[in-house]
Design a protein around this motif. Structure first.
Motif, PDB file in Angstrom:
ATOM      1  N   VAL A 101       1.360  -1.337  -0.060  1.00 23.92           N
ATOM      2  CA  VAL A 101      -0.210  -0.223   0.181  1.00 23.92           C
ATOM      3  C   VAL A 101       0.580   1.121  -0.374  1.00 23.92           C
ATOM      4  CG1 VAL A 101      -1.757   1.167   1.360  1.00 23.92           C
ATOM      5  CG2 VAL A 101      -2.039  -0.802   1.717  1.00 23.92           C
ATOM      6  N   VAL A 102       0.884   2.302  -1.403  1.00 23.21           N
ATOM      7  CA  VAL A 102       1.643   3.136  -1.439  1.00 23.21           C
ATOM      8  C   VAL A 102       0.725   4.450  -0.070  1.00 23.21           C
ATOM      9  CG1 VAL A 102       2.649   5.671  -2.380  1.00 23.21           C
ATOM     10  CG2 VAL A 102       1.755   2.927  -3.415  1.00 23.21           C
ATOM     11  N   ALA A 103       1.275   5.040   0.696  1.00 25.51           N
ATOM     12  CA  ALA A 103       1.075   5.808   1.666  1.00 25.51           C
ATOM     13  C   ALA A 103       1.332   7.315   1.409  1.00 25.51           C
ATOM     14  CB  ALA A 103       1.531   5.971   2.894  1.00 25.51           C
ATOM     15  N   ASP A 104       0.369   8.152   1.521  1.00 25.67           N
ATOM     16  CA  ASP A 104       1.107   9.986   1.101  1.00 25.67           C
ATOM     17  C   ASP A 104       2.039   9.823   2.576  1.00 25.67           C
ATOM     18  OD1 ASP A 104      -1.336  10.279   0.251  1.00 25.67           O
ATOM     19  OD2 ASP A 104      -2.989  10.398   1.486  1.00 25.67           O
ATOM     20  N   ASP A 105       2.015  10.179   2.822  1.00 19.76           N
ATOM     21  CA  ASP A 105       2.934  10.355   4.034  1.00 19.76           C
ATOM     22  C   ASP A 105       3.773   9.542   5.070  1.00 19.76           C
ATOM     23  OD1 ASP A 105       1.381  10.893   5.741  1.00 19.76           O
ATOM     24  OD2 ASP A 105       1.886  13.020   4.731  1.00 19.76           O
ATOM     25  N   ALA A 106       4.917   9.339   5.795  1.00 19.45           N
ATOM     26  CA  ALA A 106       4.869   8.719   7.393  1.00 19.45           C
ATOM     27  C   ALA A 106       3.288   8.555   7.762  1.00 19.45           C
ATOM     28  CB  ALA A 106       5.841   9.586   8.124  1.00 19.45           C
ATOM     29  N   HIS A 107       3.074  10.301   8.244  1.00 17.32           N
ATOM     30  CA  HIS A 107       2.046   9.532   8.827  1.00 17.32           C
ATOM     31  C   HIS A 107       0.922   8.707   8.713  1.00 17.32           C
ATOM     32  CE1 HIS A 107      -1.149  11.979  11.988  1.00 17.32           C
ATOM     33  NE2 HIS A 107      -1.837  11.740  10.669  1.00 17.32           N
ATOM     34  N   ASP A 108       0.255   8.911   7.525  1.00 13.39           N
ATOM     35  CA  ASP A 108      -0.633   8.028   6.513  1.00 13.39           C
ATOM     36  C   ASP A 108      -0.094   6.837   6.535  1.00 13.39           C
ATOM     37  OD1 ASP A 108      -2.710   8.141   4.830  1.00 13.39           O
ATOM     38  OD2 ASP A 108      -1.879   7.479   3.047  1.00 13.39           O
ATOM     39  N   ALA A 109       1.209   6.465   6.649  1.00 15.53           N
ATOM     40  CA  ALA A 109       1.536   5.466   6.633  1.00 15.53           C
ATOM     41  C   ALA A 109       0.828   4.418   8.160  1.00 15.53           C
ATOM     42  CB  ALA A 109       2.821   5.098   6.433  1.00 15.53           C
ATOM     43  N   ALA A 110       1.797   5.085   9.274  1.00 16.14           N
ATOM     44  CA  ALA A 110       0.752   5.162  10.972  1.00 16.14           C
ATOM     45  C   ALA A 110       0.381   5.067  10.612  1.00 16.14           C
ATOM     46  CB  ALA A 110       1.650   5.943  11.249  1.00 16.14           C
ATOM     47  N   MET A 133       2.009  -7.186   5.173  1.00 16.61           N
ATOM     48  CA  MET A 133       1.621  -6.115   4.081  1.00 16.61           C
ATOM     49  C   MET A 133       2.725  -5.438   4.464  1.00 16.61           C
ATOM     50  SD  MET A 133      -1.597  -4.252   2.728  1.00 16.61           S
ATOM     51  CE  MET A 133      -2.506  -5.713   2.130  1.00 16.61           C
ATOM     52  N   LEU A 134       3.195  -4.581   3.062  1.00 19.65           N
ATOM     53  CA  LEU A 134       4.247  -3.289   3.143  1.00 19.65           C
ATOM     54  C   LEU A 134       3.930  -2.136   3.058  1.00 19.65           C
ATOM     55  CD1 LEU A 134       7.221  -2.143   3.423  1.00 19.65           C
ATOM     56  CD2 LEU A 134       7.683  -2.799   0.690  1.00 19.65           C
ATOM     57  N   VAL A 135       3.189  -0.832   4.125  1.00 20.70           N
ATOM     58  CA  VAL A 135       3.156   0.372   4.070  1.00 20.70           C
ATOM     59  C   VAL A 135       3.314   1.608   4.023  1.00 20.70           C
ATOM     60  CG1 VAL A 135       0.819   1.597   4.976  1.00 20.70           C
ATOM     61  CG2 VAL A 135       1.292  -0.888   4.516  1.00 20.70           C
ATOM     62  N   ALA A 136       4.042   1.673   3.046  1.00 18.97           N
ATOM     63  CA  ALA A 136       5.705   3.443   3.542  1.00 18.97           C
ATOM     64  C   ALA A 136       4.735   3.861   2.158  1.00 18.97           C
ATOM     65  CB  ALA A 136       6.306   2.600   2.900  1.00 18.97           C
ATOM     66  N   PRO A 137       5.512   5.364   2.131  1.00 14.44           N
ATOM     67  CA  PRO A 137       5.093   6.310   2.402  1.00 14.44           C
ATOM     68  C   PRO A 137       5.726   6.154   0.149  1.00 14.44           C
ATOM     69  CG  PRO A 137       5.756   7.630   3.490  1.00 14.44           C
ATOM     70  CD  PRO A 137       6.178   5.741   3.884  1.00 14.44           C
ATOM     71  N   LEU A 138       5.787   6.360  -1.137  1.00 16.59           N
ATOM     72  CA  LEU A 138       6.638   6.217  -2.452  1.00 16.59           C
ATOM     73  C   LEU A 138       7.699   6.495  -2.041  1.00 16.59           C
ATOM     74  CD1 LEU A 138       5.957   5.419  -5.188  1.00 16.59           C
ATOM     75  CD2 LEU A 138       5.427   8.058  -5.745  1.00 16.59           C
ATOM     76  N   ASP A 139       8.065   6.960  -1.271  1.00 13.57           N
ATOM     77  CA  ASP A 139       9.834   7.666  -2.253  1.00 13.57           C
ATOM     78  C   ASP A 139      10.555   6.913  -0.651  1.00 13.57           C
ATOM     79  OD1 ASP A 139       8.660   8.588   0.644  1.00 13.57           O
ATOM     80  OD2 ASP A 139      10.183  10.957   0.336  1.00 13.57           O
ATOM     81  N   THR A 140       9.790   5.926   0.021  1.00 15.80           N
ATOM     82  CA  THR A 140      10.910   4.756   0.954  1.00 15.80           C
ATOM     83  C   THR A 140      10.206   3.497   0.993  1.00 15.80           C
ATOM     84  OG1 THR A 140       8.624   5.009   2.466  1.00 15.80           O
ATOM     85  CG2 THR A 140      11.020   6.505   3.127  1.00 15.80           C
ATOM     86  N   LEU A 141       9.460   3.616  -0.171  1.00 13.48           N
ATOM     87  CA  LEU A 141       8.602   1.253  -0.583  1.00 13.48           C
ATOM     88  C   LEU A 141      10.534   1.243  -0.705  1.00 13.48           C
ATOM     89  CD1 LEU A 141       5.983   2.141  -2.992  1.00 13.48           C
ATOM     90  CD2 LEU A 141       6.816   0.551  -0.563  1.00 13.48           C
ATOM     91  N   ALA A 142      11.452   1.419  -2.108  1.00 14.66           N
ATOM     92  CA  ALA A 142      12.760   0.734  -1.839  1.00 14.66           C
ATOM     93  C   ALA A 142      12.945  -0.099  -0.905  1.00 14.66           C
ATOM     94  CB  ALA A 142      13.640   1.556  -2.873  1.00 14.66           C
ATOM     95  N   ALA A 143      14.007   1.152   0.226  1.00 22.61           N
ATOM     96  CA  ALA A 143      14.178   0.643   0.965  1.00 22.61           C
ATOM     97  C   ALA A 143      13.330   0.374   1.934  1.00 22.61           C
ATOM     98  CB  ALA A 143      14.010   2.436   1.732  1.00 22.61           C
ATOM     99  N   GLU A 144      12.079  -0.079   2.256  1.00 25.64           N
ATOM    100  CA  GLU A 144      11.184  -0.666   3.137  1.00 25.64           C
ATOM    101  C   GLU A 144      11.372  -2.604   2.374  1.00 25.64           C
ATOM    102  OE1 GLU A 144       9.153   0.009   5.797  1.00 25.64           O
ATOM    103  OE2 GLU A 144       9.319   1.771   5.822  1.00 25.64           O
TER     104      GLU A 144
END
Length: 177
Positions: A101-110, A133-144
């Motif tokens: 799931v792609v979240a808008d930002d870290a707060h949305d991911a949490a 399930m992986l839930v993270a903002p777009l800019d951190t998905l690769a690292a996650e």
């Protein structure tokens, strides 16, 4: 079920200087033998056949593989099977499919992770989707995804975008190339 979109290859843990390679997942070529290990195929015969014949072993979470630790144990069993056959581990790529799931930002991911945990607590499922399930903002998905690959002991993680996250496919493709 979500379609795998992208993958992140885990770094070689024996060579800490080598970074994770990031690329788009491609369709499996016809000459490649692929086995899927999920709840319906998690039996000794399938594991032995996969270790003996597969070029790619695709793993999917479920009641039989409810955590990254369970996947790591499965990879260790497959490694043992291959070693017993005299087959080099480098002949096989183990891929873990992870619903994402792609979240808008870290707060949305949490917030989304909290909703998943709440729903999982009352679902009575044999495994908790919020743990896999992986839930993270777009800019951190690769690292996650690279972190998941290291934790699970797999060669590659393929991200399967679910729900509204599919609209981020093009942006994710640009991020991973």
């Amino acid at each position: 079920m979500a379609q795998p979109l992208a993958h992140v290859r885990t770094p070689d843990l024996t060579s800490p200087a080598r970074p994770a390679a990031v690329a788009l997942a491609a369709a499996t070529p016809r000459h490649v033998t692929e086995f899927v290990i999920d709840d319906s195929t998690l039996v000794p015969t399938t594991l032995a056949l996969a270790a003996a014949r597969a070029d790619v072993i695709r793993v999917r979470h479920g009641a039989g593989l409810p955590t990254h630790a369970a996947v790591r144990a499965l990879v260790a069993m497959l490694d043992g099977e291959m070693a017993a056959l005299g087959r080099p581990r480098s002949d096989v790529t183990v891929v873990l499919e992870v619903e994402t799931v792609v979240a808008d930002d870290a707060h949305d991911a949490a917030r989304r992770r909290g909703h998943l945990a709440y729903a999982a607590a009352f679902s009575h499922l044999a495994w908790h989707v919020d743990a896999t399930m992986l839930v993270a903002p777009l800019d951190t998905l690769a690292a996650e995804a690279a972190h998941v690959a290291r934790r699970a002991g797999v060669d590659r993680v393929e991200l399967a975008l679910v729900g509204g996250s599919r609209r981020h496919a093009a942006a994710l493709a640009r991020t991973l190339t």
